[in-house]
Design a protein around this motif. Structure first.
Motif, short mmCIF file in Angstrom:
data_model
loop_
_atom_site.label_atom_id
_atom_site.label_comp_id
_atom_site.label_asym_id
_atom_site.label_seq_id
_atom_site.Cartn_x
_atom_site.Cartn_y
_atom_site.Cartn_z
N GLU A 270 0.68 -1.24 0.10
CA GLU A 270 0.38 0.27 -0.09
C GLU A 270 0.91 1.22 0.21
N LEU A 271 2.29 1.64 0.39
CA LEU A 271 2.76 2.50 0.79
C LEU A 271 3.48 2.71 -0.31
N LYS A 272 3.56 1.47 -1.26
CA LYS A 272 4.18 1.99 -2.96
C LYS A 272 3.49 2.72 -3.90
N ARG A 273 2.00 2.47 -2.92
CA ARG A 273 1.64 2.43 -4.08
C ARG A 273 0.37 4.14 -3.84
N VAL A 274 1.33 5.08 -2.95
CA VAL A 274 0.67 6.06 -1.86
C VAL A 274 1.63 7.22 -3.19
N ARG A 275 1.04 8.51 -3.12
CA ARG A 275 1.70 9.64 -4.08
C ARG A 275 2.44 10.40 -2.42
N TRP A 276 3.49 10.29 -2.61
CA TRP A 276 3.95 11.23 -1.78
C TRP A 276 4.62 12.58 -1.79
N PRO A 277 3.91 13.55 -1.26
CA PRO A 277 4.09 15.07 -1.64
C PRO A 277 5.73 15.42 -1.88
N GLY A 278 5.97 16.03 -2.87
CA GLY A 278 7.03 16.93 -2.73
C GLY A 278 7.62 17.72 -1.72
N ARG A 279 8.95 17.98 -1.69
CA ARG A 279 9.14 18.90 -0.26
C ARG A 279 8.56 20.46 -0.17
N THR A 280 8.38 21.18 -1.55
CA THR A 280 7.29 21.86 -1.67
C THR A 280 5.87 22.49 -0.94
N GLU A 281 5.87 21.19 -1.45
CA GLU A 281 4.14 20.61 -1.31
C GLU A 281 4.23 20.77 0.07
#
Length: 85
Positions: free
Chosen positions: A38-49
């Motif tokens: 499930e964690l591989k499917r997550v879209r993680w936010p970038g530094r600026t976000e």
């Protein structure tokens, strides 16, 4: 006919989900495998976000805190004028 890019829903439905097993130790291992999947499917936010969202949250907290403080001061003044305090 051109071949189109599959949609997000199609990509997610095509993904292989780890199978569950019945034994207790296998269930624990399966839980962690599924968690990693499930964690591989997550879209993680970038530094600026992250910076923008953190700034927005802090500003909102400061504004709301200021409003609560002003309301508290206003009610205290009103109560002192009425003579309740």
């Amino acid at each position: 006919m051109e071949k189109t890019e599959p949609t997000v829903v199609e990509k997610l439905s095509d993904a292989k989900k780890p199978e569950r097993t019945g034994r207790s130790m296998n269930r624990v291992v399966s839980f962690f495998r599924e968690s990693v999947w499930e964690l591989k499917r997550v879209r993680w936010p970038g530094r600026t976000e992250v910076i923008n969202y953190t700034a927005a949250a802090l500003i909102t907290c400061i504004i709301m805190g200021g409003l609560v403080w002003a309301f508290d001061i206003g009610v205290a003044k009103l109560m002192s004028l009425i003579g309740l305090v």
